[in-house]
Structure formats: structure tokens, C-alpha cells
Design an enzyme around this catalytic site. Sequence first.
Site, PDB file in Angstrom:
ATOM      1  CG  ASP A 127      -3.443   0.295 -12.537  1.00  0.00           C
ATOM      2  OD1 ASP A 127      -2.392  -0.266 -13.047  1.00  0.00           O
ATOM      3  OD2 ASP A 127      -3.587   0.601 -11.508  1.00  0.00           O
ATOM      4  NE  ARG A 144       4.647  -5.036 -11.158  1.00  0.00           N
ATOM      5  CZ  ARG A 144       3.397  -5.326 -11.396  1.00  0.00           C
ATOM      6  NH1 ARG A 144       2.819  -4.521 -11.678  1.00  0.00           N
ATOM      7  NH2 ARG A 144       2.977  -6.770 -11.362  1.00  0.00           N
ATOM      8  CG  LEU A 168      -1.966  -1.210   1.356  1.00  0.00           C
ATOM      9  CD1 LEU A 168      -2.618  -1.124   2.667  1.00  0.00           C
ATOM     10  CD2 LEU A 168      -2.630  -1.231  -0.079  1.00  0.00           C
ATOM     11  CG  HIS A 169       1.372   3.459  -3.106  1.00  0.00           C
ATOM     12  ND1 HIS A 169       0.263   3.770  -3.907  1.00  0.00           N
ATOM     13  CD2 HIS A 169       1.636   2.203  -4.007  1.00  0.00           C
ATOM     14  CE1 HIS A 169      -0.120   3.348  -5.073  1.00  0.00           C
ATOM     15  NE2 HIS A 169       0.735   2.363  -5.245  1.00  0.00           N
ATOM     16  CB  ALA A 170      -0.073   8.449  -0.855  1.00  0.00           C
ATOM     17  CG  HIS A 217      -2.849   1.143  -2.701  1.00  0.00           C
ATOM     18  ND1 HIS A 217      -1.365   1.098  -2.650  1.00  0.00           N
ATOM     19  CD2 HIS A 217      -3.461   0.305  -3.929  1.00  0.00           C
ATOM     20  CE1 HIS A 217      -1.165   0.256  -3.505  1.00  0.00           C
ATOM     21  NE2 HIS A 217      -2.417  -0.327  -4.292  1.00  0.00           N
ATOM     22  N   GLY A 265      -8.048   3.189  -9.539  1.00  0.00           N
ATOM     23  CA  GLY A 265      -7.392   4.193  -9.861  1.00  0.00           C
ATOM     24  C   GLY A 265      -6.993   4.458 -11.220  1.00  0.00           C
TER      25      GLY A 265
HETATM   26  P1  AMP Z   1      -2.792  -2.373  -7.010  1.00  0.00           P
HETATM   27  O1  AMP Z   1      -2.588  -2.661  -5.643  1.00  0.00           O
HETATM   28  O2  AMP Z   1      -1.565  -2.033  -7.701  1.00  0.00           O
HETATM   29  O3  AMP Z   1      -3.275  -3.482  -7.937  1.00  0.00           O
HETATM   30  O4  AMP Z   1      -3.790  -1.348  -6.976  1.00  0.00           O
HETATM   31  C1  AMP Z   1      -4.900  -1.318  -6.232  1.00  0.00           C
HETATM   32  C2  AMP Z   1      -5.633  -0.075  -6.950  1.00  0.00           C
HETATM   33  O5  AMP Z   1      -5.052   1.123  -6.578  1.00  0.00           O
HETATM   34  C3  AMP Z   1      -6.002   0.012  -8.182  1.00  0.00           C
HETATM   35  O6  AMP Z   1      -7.397   0.344  -8.543  1.00  0.00           O
HETATM   36  C4  AMP Z   1      -5.019   0.831  -8.912  1.00  0.00           C
HETATM   37  O7  AMP Z   1      -5.342   1.652 -10.055  1.00  0.00           O
HETATM   38  C5  AMP Z   1      -4.971   1.968  -7.613  1.00  0.00           C
HETATM   39  N1  AMP Z   1      -3.733   2.998  -7.706  1.00  0.00           N
HETATM   40  C6  AMP Z   1      -2.562   2.233  -7.796  1.00  0.00           C
HETATM   41  N2  AMP Z   1      -1.438   3.428  -7.790  1.00  0.00           N
HETATM   42  C7  AMP Z   1      -2.261   4.533  -7.837  1.00  0.00           C
HETATM   43  C8  AMP Z   1      -1.914   5.668  -7.898  1.00  0.00           C
HETATM   44  N3  AMP Z   1      -0.658   6.351  -8.003  1.00  0.00           N
HETATM   45  N4  AMP Z   1      -2.996   6.721  -7.800  1.00  0.00           N
HETATM   46  C9  AMP Z   1      -4.092   6.393  -7.556  1.00  0.00           C
HETATM   47  N5  AMP Z   1      -4.833   4.883  -7.593  1.00  0.00           N
HETATM   48  C10 AMP Z   1      -3.518   4.096  -7.821  1.00  0.00           C
END
Ligand code: AMP
Length: 285
Positions: A150, A187, A33-35, A37, A147
Site C-alpha cells: 500500500d 481481498r 492476517l496473512h504472511a 502482515h 507495507g
Molecule cells: P491491512 O490489514 O490490509 O490494512 O494491512 C495491514 C498492513 O499490512 C498494511 O501496512 C499493509 O500495507 C500491510 N500489508 C498488506 N499486504 C501486504 C503484503 N503482501 N506484503 C507486505 N505488507 C502487506
Amino acid sequence: MRVVRTIADLRDRLAGWRRSGERLGLVPTMGALHAGHMALVEAGRSDCARVVVTIFVNPTQFAPNEDLGSYPRRESAHLDMLGSTGVDLAFVPATAEMYPPQFSTLVRVGGLSEGLCGAHRLGHFDGVATVVSKLLIQALPDIAYFGEKDYQQLLIVRRLARDLDLPVQIKGVPTVREPDGLALSSRNAYLSSAERRIAPQFVRVLRSVAETLEREPAAVAREIEWGRRELTRAGFDVEYLEVRDAVDLAPVGAAGSRPCRVLAAAYLGRTRLIDNFPIMPASLT
Ligand code: AMP
């Protein structure tokens, strides 16, 4: 914050909230998780009485040569982070809970899944569409948050919810960026410090293409060629750089008559970056 690991426990907990008429928001993630999420969580908190985050590193969306084995997993740190942001429930299923023996159903969103990332990550969006369909059916949220980072995934999820008549609103949340513009991504942790210094060039080029096409909508081919050259010169191995219709991702020859998007994926060393920017022609603003 409660943590549940089975679908039965998830449904149990949600049933009580649903009975008392509380609006439910769902934020699917793969952890790390990051900002970015957290922006999805905040959007959920402002719309909904209850927010559920799911953490599941979905094996079916990784091709055999991809980073399933090394994907960052630090469950307790992630749960602490969620607990402090007002999330009501975390659903953290094991792989066998999501994919029991003889699991054999696949959700495929035709058309939208085929170009861009879909052309380079074979089967990826079938894995995404399948797991997101399952999560939406398991939780039956009022709103689910994805997000814009993606962007192709967001449109695919919107389409599958519509096609399968799932009674859920899919909301897109704008991309959260580092101060230098790089989109936050789990990543990014793979980047060396030298690569991290080069990475913002990716955003710079995409933003420049988007801004130029807002002024000169017919210059799509020229801008794509320029962008590919700039990225290659900066050290990226470009997978794709394309301008597409922002609603259905159809290829466009000019960006003047409807909202478009410039989308790209490129490797920097072994790290795959993706990003996209809106192109809103002046005539439509
Ligand atoms: P992930 O854990 O990478 O599968 O991402 C989970 C959700 O967080 C997805 O809907 C992504 O599009 C969203 N997300 C990832 N990075 C970002 C970001 N930098 N800004 C906004 N949403 C994000």
C-alpha cells in the site's frame, strides 16, 4: 500474548514496558492476517523488544459502496496466528472505543492523498490518516510498520507523522508475494479459481513496465498505454496505471533522473487489486 480492547488498558500495559526502557514496535492491521502482515511483525521483532499488533476494521476508510460488511473477520483465528509469532500484545478495540459518539475530527494529508487510490476511493485516505494518527498517539511506539504493497498509504503515514510531530519512525516493509508473484492481500480471498489463475498477469504487466522503464526511462507514455492494453486484454478493468515519483508521488514524464514507482489498481470481477513496483534508473544505481 495479551489481548486488550480499551485504550486505557493499552496505555497501562505499554507504560510498564516504556518505564523499563523497552523499544516498542506497532503493526496496525485490519485482521484477515496473512504472511504479508507477519513480515511486518518480524521486522518489528528484529528491531524492538516488544511488538504490538492492532486489529481494527476501520469503518471510516470504507466508502458506502465498498466491502466493510463482507471484509473477512475471523478474530480468534487471527489472535492464534499472532500468539504463535511472538507478538506481545494485540489491541482489538470495538468501533465505539475508537469512535465515541460525536467524534468529529478528521486528519487529511493534502496532496499525497489526492491521486491514484485517493481519486477512486473518496475519503479513504482521510479515514486511514485519522485512524493511524489515533493508533500512533494511543500507543506512542518507537517504530510503526507499514507495507510497501500500500505504497501511497505508506507515504501518507510518513507525512502525517512528520507534519504532526509524532515521535515515531515509520518503516516500510517490502511486499510479500505468492510464488507466482501475486501480492498477498486479504481481498485475494474474493477471487474465484478462474480469476486466481488470471491474477498474476497484473504483477507480470507492472513488473514488465518497471523493467522496461529502467532501460528506457523516456518511454513512460508508451509503457502505460501498453500496460493498460495488456491488462484489459487479460480481463482486468483498469482503474489506474501510473508512473510517479517514488518520494512525493508527483507525476513524471520520464523515469530517468530519480527513483520512481509504477502503481496500479484494477478490478478482476468484483475484486480490486492494487500493486506497485520500484523503477530505479540505471544512472542512479
Ligand atoms: P491491512 O490489514 O490490509 O490494512 O494491512 C495491514 C498492513 O499490512 C498494511 O501496512 C499493509 O500495507 C500491510 N500489508 C498488506 N499486504 C501486504 C503484503 N503482501 N506484503 C507486505 N505488507 C502487506
